[in-house]
Every structure is written in C-alpha cells, then in structure tokens.
Motif scaffolding. Structure first.
Motif, PDB file in Angstrom:
ATOM      1  N   VAL A  17       0.868  -0.961   0.176  1.00 20.76           N
ATOM      2  CA  VAL A  17       0.105  -0.037  -0.165  1.00 20.76           C
ATOM      3  C   VAL A  17       0.943   1.110  -0.021  1.00 20.76           C
ATOM      4  O   VAL A  17       1.759   1.255   0.694  1.00 20.76           O
ATOM      5  N   LYS A  18       0.504   2.219  -0.830  1.00 17.74           N
ATOM      6  CA  LYS A  18       1.314   3.315  -0.931  1.00 17.74           C
ATOM      7  C   LYS A  18       0.356   4.552  -0.513  1.00 17.74           C
ATOM      8  O   LYS A  18      -0.599   4.475  -1.039  1.00 17.74           O
ATOM      9  N   PHE A  19       0.768   5.355   0.581  1.00 20.92           N
ATOM     10  CA  PHE A  19       0.165   6.636   0.730  1.00 20.92           C
ATOM     11  C   PHE A  19       0.950   7.674   0.186  1.00 20.92           C
ATOM     12  O   PHE A  19       1.908   8.108   0.088  1.00 20.92           O
ATOM     13  N   LYS A  59       6.651  -6.804   5.934  1.00 20.69           N
ATOM     14  CA  LYS A  59       6.616  -6.081   7.085  1.00 20.69           C
ATOM     15  C   LYS A  59       7.684  -5.131   7.131  1.00 20.69           C
ATOM     16  O   LYS A  59       8.454  -4.685   8.087  1.00 20.69           O
ATOM     17  N   THR A  60       7.662  -4.335   6.120  1.00 22.70           N
ATOM     18  CA  THR A  60       8.581  -3.038   5.753  1.00 22.70           C
ATOM     19  C   THR A  60       7.609  -1.791   5.603  1.00 22.70           C
ATOM     20  O   THR A  60       6.867  -1.986   4.959  1.00 22.70           O
ATOM     21  N   VAL A  61       8.114  -0.680   5.948  1.00 21.44           N
ATOM     22  CA  VAL A  61       7.717   0.712   5.750  1.00 21.44           C
ATOM     23  C   VAL A  61       8.938   1.708   5.290  1.00 21.44           C
ATOM     24  O   VAL A  61       9.929   1.587   5.910  1.00 21.44           O
ATOM     25  N   ASN A  62       8.591   2.310   4.196  1.00 19.83           N
ATOM     26  CA  ASN A  62       9.798   3.424   3.777  1.00 19.83           C
ATOM     27  C   ASN A  62       9.076   4.310   3.075  1.00 19.83           C
ATOM     28  O   ASN A  62       7.787   4.507   2.806  1.00 19.83           O
ATOM     29  N   THR A  63      10.090   5.492   2.836  1.00 20.56           N
ATOM     30  CA  THR A  63       9.321   6.768   2.148  1.00 20.56           C
ATOM     31  C   THR A  63      10.012   6.726   0.610  1.00 20.56           C
ATOM     32  O   THR A  63       9.944   7.886   0.204  1.00 20.56           O
ATOM     33  N   GLU A  64      10.248   5.560   0.181  1.00 19.10           N
ATOM     34  CA  GLU A  64      10.649   5.841  -1.195  1.00 19.10           C
ATOM     35  C   GLU A  64       9.406   5.326  -2.272  1.00 19.10           C
ATOM     36  O   GLU A  64       8.677   4.292  -1.777  1.00 19.10           O
ATOM     37  N   GLY A  94       5.549  13.920  -0.044  1.00 17.93           N
ATOM     38  CA  GLY A  94       6.312  12.488  -0.093  1.00 17.93           C
ATOM     39  C   GLY A  94       5.268  11.338  -0.138  1.00 17.93           C
ATOM     40  O   GLY A  94       4.013  11.494  -0.173  1.00 17.93           O
ATOM     41  N   VAL A  95       5.751  10.179  -0.174  1.00 18.92           N
ATOM     42  CA  VAL A  95       5.033   8.896  -0.232  1.00 18.92           C
ATOM     43  C   VAL A  95       5.401   8.130   1.071  1.00 18.92           C
ATOM     44  O   VAL A  95       6.524   8.160   1.555  1.00 18.92           O
ATOM     45  N   VAL A  96       4.494   6.983   1.666  1.00 19.38           N
ATOM     46  CA  VAL A  96       5.024   6.038   2.456  1.00 19.38           C
ATOM     47  C   VAL A  96       4.598   4.746   1.912  1.00 19.38           C
ATOM     48  O   VAL A  96       3.251   4.708   1.575  1.00 19.38           O
TER      49      VAL A  96
END
Length: 96
Positions: A24-26, A41-46, A32-34
């Motif tokens: 899922v991308k916010f 189970k990873t989260v990044n801002t790329e 920016g994006v999350v």
C-alpha cells in the motif's frame, strides 16, 4: 507531522503483525510517500509500485494514523482517493 514521522508511526503498527499481506502506498503529493509492504513487514518513504495507492494530504494521513479519522469515513468524505485493489484498501484498518 513529516512524512518520515508518519512512516515511523505506521512501521511500528506493521511490525506488530498487522495482517496486511499486500503493498500500500500513501501518496501525499509534494510531502512525499509512505510505502508499506505488509508481506515483508517493511515501511519506507521511497516511491514504488503498490497493489493499492491512497492519495491524501499529510494532515489526513496524520489523522488516520492517530485514529482520529476512520478510513471508510475519509473515503466517503472525499478526503482520500483510492486507486488499485479496493480489497487491500479495506484491510487498512488493521494497520491504522
């Protein structure tokens, strides 16, 4: 709230076995994006490809993370726009 602090808040929820098994991308536009990968189970801002993209402003994302705004209500009010797999979007309550 910055996009990095939003990612940090979501990261702790995803790592606590959210049950989300998709990406899922916010997308908060210029802020920016999350990107959440529930399977890994990873989260990044790329920025990257996702099964479901939720477009909103950073304030709306902050309210969703804090639990002050229900994702379904946000969608119905036009505060978020969903592109891609709507079934994945429905699972966001497990993360938020």
């Amino acid at each position: 709230m910055s996009i990095e602090s939003a990612a940090d808040s979501i990261r702790s929820k995803v790592q606590d076995s959210s049950g989300l098994d998709a990406t899922v991308k916010f997308d908060c536009g210029d802020d920016g994006v999350v990107l959440i990968d529930g399977a890994e189970k990873t989260v990044n801002t790329e920025d990257g490809d996702a099964d479901c993209t939720v477009k909103c402003d950073i304030d709306t994302l902050e309210a969703l993370i804090a639990g002050d705004l229900d994702p379904t209500a946000a969608f119905m009010q036009g505060k978020i726009k969903v592109e891609g797999d709507m079934g994945v979007a429905m699972k966001l309550s497990t993360v938020l």
